[in-house]
Design a protein around this motif. Structure first.
Motif, PDB file in Angstrom:
ATOM      1  N   PRO A   1      27.285   4.779  -5.148  1.00 17.04           N
ATOM      2  CA  PRO A   1      26.296   4.312  -4.168  1.00 17.04           C
ATOM      3  C   PRO A   1      24.911   4.811  -4.570  1.00 17.04           C
ATOM      4  CG  PRO A   1      27.583   6.127  -3.269  1.00 17.04           C
ATOM      5  CD  PRO A   1      28.207   5.783  -4.583  1.00 17.04           C
ATOM      6  N   ARG A   2      23.934   3.914  -4.584  1.00 18.60           N
ATOM      7  CA  ARG A   2      22.606   4.253  -5.081  1.00 18.60           C
ATOM      8  C   ARG A   2      21.516   3.763  -4.128  1.00 18.60           C
ATOM      9  NH1 ARG A   2      22.308   5.526 -10.519  1.00 18.60           N
ATOM     10  NH2 ARG A   2      24.275   5.390 -11.689  1.00 18.60           N
ATOM     11  N   HIS A   3      20.336   4.395  -4.259  1.00 19.83           N
ATOM     12  CA  HIS A   3      19.171   3.907  -3.526  1.00 19.83           C
ATOM     13  C   HIS A   3      18.858   2.478  -3.966  1.00 19.83           C
ATOM     14  CE1 HIS A   3      17.691   7.362  -1.281  1.00 19.83           C
ATOM     15  NE2 HIS A   3      17.906   8.137  -2.326  1.00 19.83           N
ATOM     16  N   PRO A   4      18.689   1.546  -3.021  1.00 16.74           N
ATOM     17  CA  PRO A   4      18.228   0.196  -3.398  1.00 16.74           C
ATOM     18  C   PRO A   4      16.712   0.219  -3.591  1.00 16.74           C
ATOM     19  CG  PRO A   4      18.587   0.304  -1.033  1.00 16.74           C
ATOM     20  CD  PRO A   4      19.006   1.650  -1.586  1.00 16.74           C
ATOM     21  N   ALA A   5      16.289   0.884  -4.653  1.00 17.08           N
ATOM     22  CA  ALA A   5      14.856   1.091  -4.884  1.00 17.08           C
ATOM     23  C   ALA A   5      14.105  -0.225  -4.995  1.00 17.08           C
ATOM     24  CB  ALA A   5      14.652   1.920  -6.153  1.00 17.08           C
ATOM     25  N   GLN A   6      14.768  -1.252  -5.535  1.00 16.54           N
ATOM     26  CA  GLN A   6      14.120  -2.560  -5.645  1.00 16.54           C
ATOM     27  C   GLN A   6      13.796  -3.115  -4.255  1.00 16.54           C
ATOM     28  OE1 GLN A   6      17.349  -1.868  -6.362  1.00 16.54           O
ATOM     29  NE2 GLN A   6      18.008  -2.792  -8.292  1.00 16.54           N
ATOM     30  N   LEU A   7      14.707  -2.889  -3.309  1.00 14.54           N
ATOM     31  CA  LEU A   7      14.498  -3.379  -1.948  1.00 14.54           C
ATOM     32  C   LEU A   7      13.388  -2.592  -1.262  1.00 14.54           C
ATOM     33  CD1 LEU A   7      15.475  -5.407   0.142  1.00 14.54           C
ATOM     34  CD2 LEU A   7      17.154  -3.718   0.918  1.00 14.54           C
ATOM     35  N   TYR A   8      13.329  -1.292  -1.508  1.00 13.67           N
ATOM     36  CA  TYR A   8      12.227  -0.487  -0.962  1.00 13.67           C
ATOM     37  C   TYR A   8      10.889  -1.070  -1.406  1.00 13.67           C
ATOM     38  CZ  TYR A   8      15.829   3.177  -0.308  1.00 13.67           C
ATOM     39  OH  TYR A   8      16.950   3.897   0.044  1.00 13.67           O
ATOM     40  N   GLU A   9      10.805  -1.353  -2.702  1.00 11.78           N
ATOM     41  CA  GLU A   9       9.551  -1.898  -3.235  1.00 11.78           C
ATOM     42  C   GLU A   9       9.261  -3.273  -2.651  1.00 11.78           C
ATOM     43  OE1 GLU A   9       8.040  -1.097  -7.320  1.00 11.78           O
ATOM     44  OE2 GLU A   9      10.141  -0.637  -7.718  1.00 11.78           O
ATOM     45  N   ALA A  10      10.272  -4.126  -2.568  1.00  8.89           N
ATOM     46  CA  ALA A  10      10.062  -5.477  -2.047  1.00  8.89           C
ATOM     47  C   ALA A  10       9.522  -5.434  -0.622  1.00  8.89           C
ATOM     48  CB  ALA A  10      11.374  -6.262  -2.102  1.00  8.89           C
ATOM     49  N   ILE A  11      10.098  -4.565   0.203  1.00 12.68           N
ATOM     50  CA  ILE A  11       9.640  -4.445   1.594  1.00 12.68           C
ATOM     51  C   ILE A  11       8.206  -3.942   1.638  1.00 12.68           C
ATOM     52  CG2 ILE A  11       9.976  -3.185   3.750  1.00 12.68           C
ATOM     53  CD1 ILE A  11      13.003  -3.215   3.119  1.00 12.68           C
ATOM     54  N   ALA A  12       7.906  -2.926   0.830  1.00  8.75           N
ATOM     55  CA  ALA A  12       6.552  -2.375   0.808  1.00  8.75           C
ATOM     56  C   ALA A  12       5.539  -3.425   0.370  1.00  8.75           C
ATOM     57  CB  ALA A  12       6.495  -1.171  -0.134  1.00  8.75           C
ATOM     58  N   TYR A  13       5.872  -4.187  -0.672  1.00 12.89           N
ATOM     59  CA  TYR A  13       4.934  -5.184  -1.175  1.00 12.89           C
ATOM     60  C   TYR A  13       4.742  -6.325  -0.179  1.00 12.89           C
ATOM     61  CZ  TYR A  13       5.689  -2.687  -5.565  1.00 12.89           C
ATOM     62  OH  TYR A  13       5.775  -1.722  -6.525  1.00 12.89           O
ATOM     63  N   PHE A  14       5.808  -6.655   0.576  1.00 11.68           N
ATOM     64  CA  PHE A  14       5.655  -7.674   1.613  1.00 11.68           C
ATOM     65  C   PHE A  14       4.691  -7.193   2.692  1.00 11.68           C
ATOM     66  CE2 PHE A  14       6.855  -9.587   5.683  1.00 11.68           C
ATOM     67  CZ  PHE A  14       6.692 -10.929   5.370  1.00 11.68           C
ATOM     68  N   ILE A  15       4.823  -5.931   3.070  1.00 15.14           N
ATOM     69  CA  ILE A  15       3.907  -5.354   4.066  1.00 15.14           C
ATOM     70  C   ILE A  15       2.479  -5.357   3.534  1.00 15.14           C
ATOM     71  CG2 ILE A  15       3.295  -3.232   5.295  1.00 15.14           C
ATOM     72  CD1 ILE A  15       6.324  -2.611   5.423  1.00 15.14           C
ATOM     73  N   PHE A  16       2.305  -5.003   2.252  1.00 19.41           N
ATOM     74  CA  PHE A  16       0.972  -5.035   1.645  1.00 19.41           C
ATOM     75  C   PHE A  16       0.395  -6.445   1.687  1.00 19.41           C
ATOM     76  CE2 PHE A  16       2.263  -1.324  -1.355  1.00 19.41           C
ATOM     77  CZ  PHE A  16       2.168  -0.438  -0.296  1.00 19.41           C
ATOM     78  N   PHE A  17       1.243  -7.449   1.446  1.00 22.04           N
ATOM     79  CA  PHE A  17       0.787  -8.841   1.454  1.00 22.04           C
ATOM     80  C   PHE A  17       0.298  -9.237   2.845  1.00 22.04           C
ATOM     81  CE2 PHE A  17       2.034 -13.326   2.275  1.00 22.04           C
ATOM     82  CZ  PHE A  17       1.053 -13.935   1.505  1.00 22.04           C
ATOM     83  N   VAL A  18       1.077  -8.889   3.865  1.00 19.18           N
ATOM     84  CA  VAL A  18       0.676  -9.203   5.240  1.00 19.18           C
ATOM     85  C   VAL A  18      -0.656  -8.534   5.556  1.00 19.18           C
ATOM     86  CG1 VAL A  18       1.269  -8.916   7.675  1.00 19.18           C
ATOM     87  CG2 VAL A  18       3.038  -9.563   6.027  1.00 19.18           C
ATOM     88  N   GLY A  19      -0.801  -7.284   5.123  1.00 18.17           N
ATOM     89  CA  GLY A  19      -2.062  -6.577   5.331  1.00 18.17           C
ATOM     90  C   GLY A  19      -3.219  -7.238   4.611  1.00 18.17           C
ATOM     91  N   MET A  20      -2.963  -7.705   3.399  1.00 21.08           N
ATOM     92  CA  MET A  20      -3.997  -8.388   2.624  1.00 21.08           C
ATOM     93  C   MET A  20      -4.467  -9.662   3.340  1.00 21.08           C
ATOM     94  SD  MET A  20      -5.094  -7.266  -0.363  1.00 21.08           S
ATOM     95  CE  MET A  20      -4.679  -6.338  -1.831  1.00 21.08           C
ATOM     96  N   ILE A  21      -3.514 -10.446   3.828  1.00 23.14           N
ATOM     97  CA  ILE A  21      -3.858 -11.676   4.530  1.00 23.14           C
ATOM     98  C   ILE A  21      -4.684 -11.375   5.779  1.00 23.14           C
ATOM     99  CG2 ILE A  21      -2.923 -13.613   5.858  1.00 23.14           C
ATOM    100  CD1 ILE A  21      -2.693 -13.979   2.867  1.00 23.14           C
ATOM    101  N   TYR A  22      -4.295 -10.336   6.502  1.00 19.15           N
ATOM    102  CA  TYR A  22      -5.044  -9.950   7.707  1.00 19.15           C
ATOM    103  C   TYR A  22      -6.481  -9.571   7.363  1.00 19.15           C
ATOM    104  CZ  TYR A  22      -6.707  -7.052  11.539  1.00 19.15           C
ATOM    105  OH  TYR A  22      -7.462  -6.512  12.524  1.00 19.15           O
TER     106      TYR A  22
END
Length: 220
Positions: free
Chosen positions: A122-143
């Motif tokens: 069992p491992r950290h889904p580090a790719q998913l952590y990044e994907a979620i963070a980048y989605f949040i950054f995108f929403v912030g950018m649009i705002y």
């Protein structure tokens, strides 16, 4: 320009930053998606190995060439690209997750993933952590972009480019602590290659966010 710049930069970035010990003796495999076998034959493998830092640098250079041709202001163009860049990074990391690439370190957290193509740990889904963070950054950018359309709240030239570099690569620096190293030589390093390569982008981002406006003011 973007497609060629990102693809070429990502490929060269991987070959030079992570696999130079191999590719210096197999230069044709940098260019062609094949692997030469000891008996002289070859097989099709696709481009195994693309580095996001190289892709970012390739994009920056490609846009510079584009602006030279079109006579557009370079910083205006990278500002526009920067607003959309985080959502592209989000999709890239989701693809990495599906391909069991760039896996995280073993963990006992309840949301751990088992990447069966790699092992049964069992491992950290580090790719998913990044994907979620980048989605949040995108929403912030649009705002912020929409907010900046109001004349009284307009952001200075270079702000979005700087913000994009700063937030993505600061997050990238710290998420690396949860990832497995991409190359064996990184095991002897205090910071891995991804972290070292993130630092120049963070510095550039801070410059465009806080100091580029002063430069423009002085010129005026």
């Amino acid at each position: 320009y973007c497609i060629v710049g990102i693809t070429l930069g990502a490929r060269l970035g991987h070959c030079f930053f992570y696999g130079w010990e191999y590719f210096q003796n197999h230069p044709w495999e940098i260019i062609f998606p094949i692997h030469f076998l000891p008996d002289g034959s070859w097989k099709w493998i696709g481009y195994r190995g693309l580095a996001s830092h190289g892709g970012t640098l390739g994009l920056i250079i490609a846009l510079w060439l584009y602006c030279r041709k079109t006579k557009m202001h370079y910083v205006d163009v990278v500002d526009m690209i920067a607003v959309a860049a985080p959502i592209a990074a989000c999709f890239i990391r989701l693809a990495n997750l599906m391909n069991s690439e760039i896996i995280g370190k073993p963990t006992d957290v309840p949301w751990a993933f088992v990447f069966e193509r790699v092992d049964m740990l069992p491992r950290h889904p580090a790719q998913l952590y990044e994907a979620i963070a980048y989605f949040i950054f995108f929403v912030g950018m649009i705002y912020l972009y929409r907010k900046g359309q109001k004349k009284q709240q307009r952001y200075h030239r270079g702000f979005f480019f700087g913000l994009c570099l700063t937030e993505i690569f600061i997050f990238r620096f710290f998420i690396e602590f949860l990832k497995e190293n991409q190359a064996d030589f990184e095991n002897t390093m205090d910071f891995n290659m991804g972290q070292w390569l993130s630092i120049p982008f963070i510095i550039a981002g801070i410059y465009f966010m806080f100091f580029y406006r002063r430069k423009q003011t002085i010129k005026k």
